[in-house]
Write a protein that holds these residues in place. Structure first.
Motif, mmCIF file in Angstrom:
data_model
loop_
_atom_site.group_PDB
_atom_site.id
_atom_site.type_symbol
_atom_site.label_atom_id
_atom_site.label_comp_id
_atom_site.label_asym_id
_atom_site.label_seq_id
_atom_site.Cartn_x
_atom_site.Cartn_y
_atom_site.Cartn_z
ATOM 1 N N LEU A 574 61.545 25.885 63.327
ATOM 2 C CA LEU A 574 62.175 26.132 61.834
ATOM 3 C C LEU A 574 63.155 27.512 61.972
ATOM 4 C CD1 LEU A 574 62.949 25.087 59.120
ATOM 5 C CD2 LEU A 574 60.868 26.288 58.376
ATOM 6 N N LYS A 575 62.702 28.421 62.623
ATOM 7 C CA LYS A 575 63.403 29.603 62.939
ATOM 8 C C LYS A 575 64.674 29.248 63.537
ATOM 9 C CE LYS A 575 59.880 33.289 63.067
ATOM 10 N NZ LYS A 575 59.121 34.169 64.181
ATOM 11 N N ASN A 576 64.489 28.534 64.621
ATOM 12 C CA ASN A 576 65.745 28.338 65.405
ATOM 13 C C ASN A 576 66.687 27.329 64.590
ATOM 14 O OD1 ASN A 576 64.780 29.536 67.819
ATOM 15 N ND2 ASN A 576 63.718 27.650 68.521
ATOM 16 N N GLU A 577 66.184 26.363 63.849
ATOM 17 C CA GLU A 577 66.807 25.541 62.900
ATOM 18 C C GLU A 577 67.600 26.445 61.982
ATOM 19 O OE1 GLU A 577 65.386 22.409 60.631
ATOM 20 O OE2 GLU A 577 64.034 21.588 62.419
ATOM 21 N N LEU A 578 67.074 27.406 61.367
ATOM 22 C CA LEU A 578 67.713 28.185 60.317
ATOM 23 C C LEU A 578 68.721 29.170 61.013
ATOM 24 C CD1 LEU A 578 64.837 29.572 58.451
ATOM 25 C CD2 LEU A 578 66.256 27.523 57.944
ATOM 26 N N ILE A 579 68.549 29.670 62.246
ATOM 27 C CA ILE A 579 69.612 30.280 62.812
ATOM 28 C C ILE A 579 70.802 29.497 63.364
ATOM 29 C CG2 ILE A 579 70.293 31.634 64.987
ATOM 30 C CD1 ILE A 579 67.119 32.667 65.012
ATOM 31 N N TYR A 580 70.435 28.440 63.792
ATOM 32 C CA TYR A 580 71.673 27.445 63.893
ATOM 33 C C TYR A 580 72.299 27.002 62.739
ATOM 34 C CZ TYR A 580 74.060 23.177 65.606
ATOM 35 O OH TYR A 580 74.933 22.268 65.938
ATOM 36 N N HIS A 581 71.591 26.920 61.662
ATOM 37 C CA HIS A 581 72.074 26.411 60.352
ATOM 38 C C HIS A 581 73.255 27.678 59.992
ATOM 39 C CE1 HIS A 581 72.522 24.721 56.482
ATOM 40 N NE2 HIS A 581 72.110 25.827 55.853
ATOM 41 N N VAL A 582 72.920 28.849 60.085
ATOM 42 C CA VAL A 582 73.806 29.942 59.746
ATOM 43 C C VAL A 582 74.905 29.964 60.693
ATOM 44 C CG1 VAL A 582 74.008 32.661 59.443
ATOM 45 C CG2 VAL A 582 71.903 31.520 58.774
ATOM 46 N N ALA A 590 77.678 35.888 62.337
ATOM 47 C CA ALA A 590 76.585 36.148 61.098
ATOM 48 C C ALA A 590 75.078 35.624 61.408
ATOM 49 C CB ALA A 590 77.099 35.290 59.855
ATOM 50 N N MET A 591 74.716 35.049 62.851
ATOM 51 C CA MET A 591 73.489 34.646 63.044
ATOM 52 C C MET A 591 72.564 35.731 63.090
ATOM 53 S SD MET A 591 74.708 32.179 66.102
ATOM 54 C CE MET A 591 72.812 32.291 66.803
ATOM 55 N N PRO A 592 71.441 35.499 62.361
ATOM 56 C CA PRO A 592 70.302 36.412 62.408
ATOM 57 C C PRO A 592 69.904 36.325 63.852
ATOM 58 C CG PRO A 592 69.917 34.901 60.555
ATOM 59 C CD PRO A 592 71.116 34.364 61.477
ATOM 60 N N SER A 593 69.549 37.949 64.253
ATOM 61 C CA SER A 593 68.648 37.747 65.605
ATOM 62 C C SER A 593 67.269 37.656 65.422
ATOM 63 C CB SER A 593 68.914 39.321 66.164
ATOM 64 O OG SER A 593 70.281 39.336 66.371
ATOM 65 N N GLU A 594 66.612 37.807 63.990
ATOM 66 C CA GLU A 594 65.316 37.746 63.751
ATOM 67 C C GLU A 594 65.209 37.034 62.689
ATOM 68 O OE1 GLU A 594 62.463 41.339 64.642
ATOM 69 O OE2 GLU A 594 64.532 42.091 64.852
ATOM 70 N N ILE A 595 64.055 36.308 62.446
ATOM 71 C CA ILE A 595 63.874 35.686 61.179
ATOM 72 C C ILE A 595 62.188 35.908 60.966
ATOM 73 C CG2 ILE A 595 63.313 33.613 59.996
ATOM 74 C CD1 ILE A 595 66.117 32.582 60.587
ATOM 75 N N GLU A 596 61.886 36.514 59.845
ATOM 76 C CA GLU A 596 60.563 36.502 59.505
ATOM 77 C C GLU A 596 59.930 35.970 58.354
ATOM 78 O OE1 GLU A 596 59.038 40.643 59.480
ATOM 79 O OE2 GLU A 596 57.565 40.461 58.110
ATOM 80 N N PHE A 597 59.298 34.630 58.238
ATOM 81 C CA PHE A 597 58.568 34.218 57.177
ATOM 82 C C PHE A 597 57.649 35.052 56.253
ATOM 83 C CE2 PHE A 597 59.612 30.914 60.213
ATOM 84 C CZ PHE A 597 60.693 30.227 59.474
ATOM 85 N N MET A 598 57.775 35.017 55.012
ATOM 86 C CA MET A 598 57.073 35.911 54.071
ATOM 87 C C MET A 598 56.621 34.966 52.889
ATOM 88 S SD MET A 598 59.190 39.415 53.755
ATOM 89 C CE MET A 598 57.605 40.317 53.278
ATOM 90 N N ASP A 599 55.494 35.269 52.181
ATOM 91 C CA ASP A 599 55.008 34.499 51.221
ATOM 92 C C ASP A 599 55.733 34.960 49.892
ATOM 93 O OD1 ASP A 599 51.477 34.780 52.012
ATOM 94 O OD2 ASP A 599 53.190 33.233 52.578
#
Length: 631
Positions: A574-582, A590-599
């Motif tokens: 899902l991280k990769n999907e989101l980076i690709y989506h951006v 504008a691509m994020p280099s990192e994604i952290e999931f939070m509650d």
């Protein structure tokens, strides 16, 4: 309402039923805006004449750049227009205010007559304590009727109120009390949140230790089992102040340009700014926008979910709706307690017809799905409003389809503490374009320009500015007029609001975020709001916040913090999907280099995401004052 044909394949509009335009106070937008342009002073004079003035103005506007005066020489009192005018007319026994607590048993209702009497008693009590015209009074209370009564009582006698949101800690509160030079502080022993009592009095006691101007502390004691102790040397019980006081109180006759209130707003750097609003122009601005933008009618039940500790609560919980003579609902409820259906239950129970809330709340409900609103009858709703931050297209669609049932226009409003009133929106009857707030309202001239003040080409981003003065504009920053002048000096001949925006070929304006909320990546300015909106447009994402992280090569890289909708779970895939989506949405820069999931993301209790806390956590730094954050 039916979706209109798209003028271009990539542009979507929703066209309201024609009856909204035909039956609204505003009528046709283009006609109304042209009437304003023909003679701006006549336009505003016509609006102001619908209100009561003890003495008429001699001049509608006096403009000595960058200082404006409105309705010069006019004498009035906003509480006369909010209360007496209706009591002396046909609305004496009309419901003015409904308060709903967290339990089914907690409800209080005030007619206009009852509210006027309570305001008068408290105003007389304040006068008895030596509070008069020009004295500053700090109000630090939860969202209860007494908060509204205290505000109106101050305005009644010409005292300048400074309302501080009840979630601030002692240090931030002290800063505001000292900054305003408050003579009296009004508070409550506690607030109620999610079934728990939140003590307030000890915060006040700490905050006034080094506040030499404070002479009295007035405490509303809500706890009946074990009421807090009142120290008689300095403190008084709220209802002791009103005891034996007359329910009649002649309002102070105020000059149009007399200060009415100070409201502190945090800057990106430095101390909070004490924004000063005056009696006449502010009154006219909030009356006009409540009546003509929300189209508030005699039969409406109007609910703005903001707290009066913020400008939205001042303008569109208290002064605007009461000036029009509306029935307003206020509540101490949070949107997800005791369950995520509580707001929709209240809409059904009270027959709410106008709902004005924040995109953060809308996105929270999106995350939870359609199950909760679908349990309740929302047919009473006729207008939906959004305030506080840009309403991203996905949130617009959900709000429109799920809550508005494809029939309620969405009034997405842009304005700020400094403007005092709405400045940009899509007025009723006009085609709505998701992601775009709309156009300048009649009475206002807004544009998108470059740093030299020249309009940018359609589709390009630029600085959002206001080109002409307006009645509800702030007059200064309290005790710091130099800071006020900076608003007008950065761009030639314009008031710089501090936001970036895009103006479409159709004239609609998309506000894309603060101009100081930029991440510079390899020399490119990336707006945090743009990246966040791109992430939220993915089907799995409920909310997102992004920050810049220092990078020796690029200057900064982008890190995203994401919460997911129900039914989706964190994964590397899902991280990769989101980076690709951006990447596909905004481009590789504008691509994020990192994604952290939070509650959940850190937010103020008013619902704004606080990126500095995420930044501090990432950098191992002190996050600063976190007393206003949601638990």
């Amino acid at each position: 309402m039916a979706e209109s044909a798209d003028p271009k394949p990539e542009v979507k509009y929703y066209t309201p039923d024609p009856s909204y335009r035909q039956n609204s106070w505003m009528g046709d937008y283009t006609w109304a805006y042209n009437e304003f342009l023909k003679d701006p002073e006549a336009f505003w004079a016509k609006i102001a004449s619908k209100l009561y003035w003890y003495a008429p103005w001699e001049k509608v506007r006096e403009w000595n750049y960058p200082y404006a005066k409105w309705f010069v020489g006019g004498k009035t009192n906003i509480t006369y227009n909010c209360l007496d005018r209706h009591v002396l007319g046909k609305n004496r026994n009309k419901v003015a205010l409904i308060w709903k607590g967290e339990t089914d048993e907690e409800e209080r209702v005030f007619t206009y007559r009852q509210l006027l009497r309570e305001v008068n008693r408290f105003a007389n009590g304040l006068r008895e304590l030596g509070v008069g015209k020009g004295d500053r009074v700090c109000i630090y209370m939860p969202m209860i009727p007494e908060q509204v009564i205290a505000m109106l009582a101050c305005a009644r006698i010409g005292a300048v109120h400074s309302v501080v949101f009840g979630g601030y800690g002692a240090a931030a509160l002290n800063q505001r009390i000292v900054g305003a030079g408050a003579k009296v502080v009004i508070t409550a022993d506690m607030a109620v949140r999610r079934g728990k009592s939140i003590p307030l009095k000890h915060v006040i006691e700490e905050a006034i230790i080094n506040a030499p101007t404070v002479e009295r502390l007035i405490v509303l004691r809500r706890e009946t089992g074990r009421p807090v102790e009142i120290h008689s040397e300095m403190e008084m019980d709220f209802y002791e102040v009103t005891k034996d006081m007359s329910p009649e109180c002649h309002p102070e006759v105020m000059d149009s340009e007399d200060p009415m209130f100070i409201l502190y707003t945090s800057g990106t750097t430095g101390a909070p700014k004490g924004i000063v609003h005056t009696c006449g122009g502010y009154m006219v601005g909030v009356y006009y926008t409540t009546k003509y933008i929300f189209d508030l009618k005699e039969s409406d039940v109007y609910w703005c979910t903001a707290d009066p500790g913020w400008i939205t609560g001042h303008s569109y919980v208290v002064y605007g709706p009461l000036a029009v003579g509306g029935t307003i609902l206020i509540s101490e409820n949070t949107p997800d307690y005791p369950d995520p259906g509580i707001w929709w239950k209240m809409v059904e129970e009270y027959g709410v017809s106008i709902l004005y809330t924040a995109p953060t709340a809308i996105r929270m409900f999106m995350k939870l799905g359609e199950e909760w609103p679908d349990k309740y009858n929302l047919n009473s709703l006729r207008i939906l409003g959004s305030v506080g931050e840009p309403l991203n297209p996905e949130a617009f669609e959900w709000f429109y389809h799920v809550i508005g049932k494809d029939r309620c226009p969405i009034v997405d409003t842009w304005w700020q503490t400094e403007t005092g009133m709405h400045m940009i929106t899509t007025v009723l009857g006009e085609p709505m374009r998701p992601g775009y707030a709309g156009k300048s309202i009649p009475g206002v001239v807004v544009d998108v320009v470059d740093k030299d003040g020249k309009p940018v080409k359609p589709g390009e981003s630029g600085l959002l500015v206001i080109k002409e003065p307006w009645p509800a504009m702030m007059r200064t920053v309290y005790n710091n007029d130099e800071r006020y002048r900076k608003y007008w000096e950065a761009v030639p001949g314009c008031y710089l609001v501090g936001d970036l925006a895009i103006k479409g070929t159709d004239g609609n304006i998309m506000v894309i975020g603060r101009s100081d909320d930029l991440i510079v990546v390899a020399g490119h300015n990336i707006g945090t709001a743009e990246v966040e909106s791109a992430l939220v447009s993915h089907k799995a994402v409920a909310e997102a916040a992004v920050i810049g992280k220092p990078d020796p090569l690029k200057g900064n890289t982008i890190k995203a913090f994401v919460t997911l909708r129900v039914g989706h779970t964190p994964s590397d895939k899902l991280k990769n999907e989101l980076i690709y989506h951006v990447r596909i949405t905004l481009g590789p820069i504008a691509m994020p280099s990192e994604i952290e999931f939070m509650d959940s993301l850190p937010k103020t209790r008013s619902g704004k995401i606080v990126r500095r806390v995420l930044k501090a956590k990432e950098m191992g730094a002190d996050p600063g004052d976190v007393s206003t954050l949601e638990e």
